[in-house]
Design a protein around this motif. Structure first.
Motif: not given
Length: 230
Positions: A74-82, A84-88, A120-122, A171-174
């Motif tokens: 349950s509660d699968l969460r996958i971190p994203l890494m954007w 800086d120019s795109e996210y901030f 817009t999602l992390t 996709l996040g570093c991990t």
């Protein structure tokens, strides 16, 4: 069910309808392939039994079979890494992807809800709980993440974008361990002779969980990127 999903996909006029119908077609194909694989294993076991195994050996083996259990994820969460120019700074073209997970344990196939992802999602979050019943201690729970690039202008017959998915690099570093999906094709599962229209889902990342991964609390697991995620 697969035929119904194909007919529904061909009749779709809205982007959201086509994405859901295409997801249903991927899920149906995965279930059929899993059942065919199980049927092949059963046939091989029958052949081995005919080749001289004594019935007493079979009975003795069955008596030593371990108890079956239930596994939940349950509660699968996958971190994203954007970038800086795109996210901030909110620069560049806004790309959107439709993603979902397939969870397979033996012949049981489950799919999560569809999630729309942009910069817009992390995190990608799948909050539902998935149960797999009657599993042995040697079970393998395979989690696959599928992604489809969503164009702004939807047309069922329009060609797919040249860049199938920009999500693989976010996709996040991990989770970023690149492989060739364990020898599997990075496209979505399909059966011979089945013509696919509309959105195309591609295998973006995957992982396989076993009994040593089981625990009652949250735990981080590595995802392996499929070739199409590069």
């Amino acid at each position: 069910m697969q035929e119904g999903a194909s007919k529904l996909l061909a009749a779709c006029s809205q982007r959201e309808q086509a994405l859901e119908a295409s997801k249903s077609l991927v899920t149906c194909s995965a279930r059929i392939l899993a059942l065919l694989s199980q049927l092949q294993k059963m046939r091989e076991a029958q052949v081995l039994q005919r080749m001289g195994r004594r019935s007493s050996e079979v009975v003795s083996f069955n008596e030593r079979l371990p108890c079956m259990g239930k596994v939940a994820i349950s509660d699968l969460r996958i971190p994203l890494m954007w970038k800086d120019s795109e996210y901030f700074k909110n620069k560049g073209e806004l790309h959107r992807c439709a993603v979902f997970c397939l969870v397979q344990c033996g012949t049981e196939i489950y799919d999560t809800d569809l999630v729309m992802v942009d910069r817009t999602l992390t995190d990608i979050c799948f909050e539902e709980t998935i149960f797999s019943n009657e599993v042995g201690p040697g079970f393998q729970l395979r989690v696959e993440l599928y992604s489809s690039c969503v164009p702004e202008d939807f047309s069922l017959g329009a060609p797919a974008p040249r860049r199938l998915s920009r999500l693989g690099g976010s996709l996040g570093c991990t989770t970023r361990k690149k492989t060739h999906a364990g020898g599997r094709d990075s496209s979505s599962p399909s059966l011979p002779g089945v013509t696919r229209l509309g959105p195309k889902y591609h295998l973006l990342a995957h992982t396989t969980l076993r009994i040593d991964h089981v625990q009652d609390s949250f735990k981080t697991h590595d995802l392996s990127l499929a070739a199409a995620g590069e």
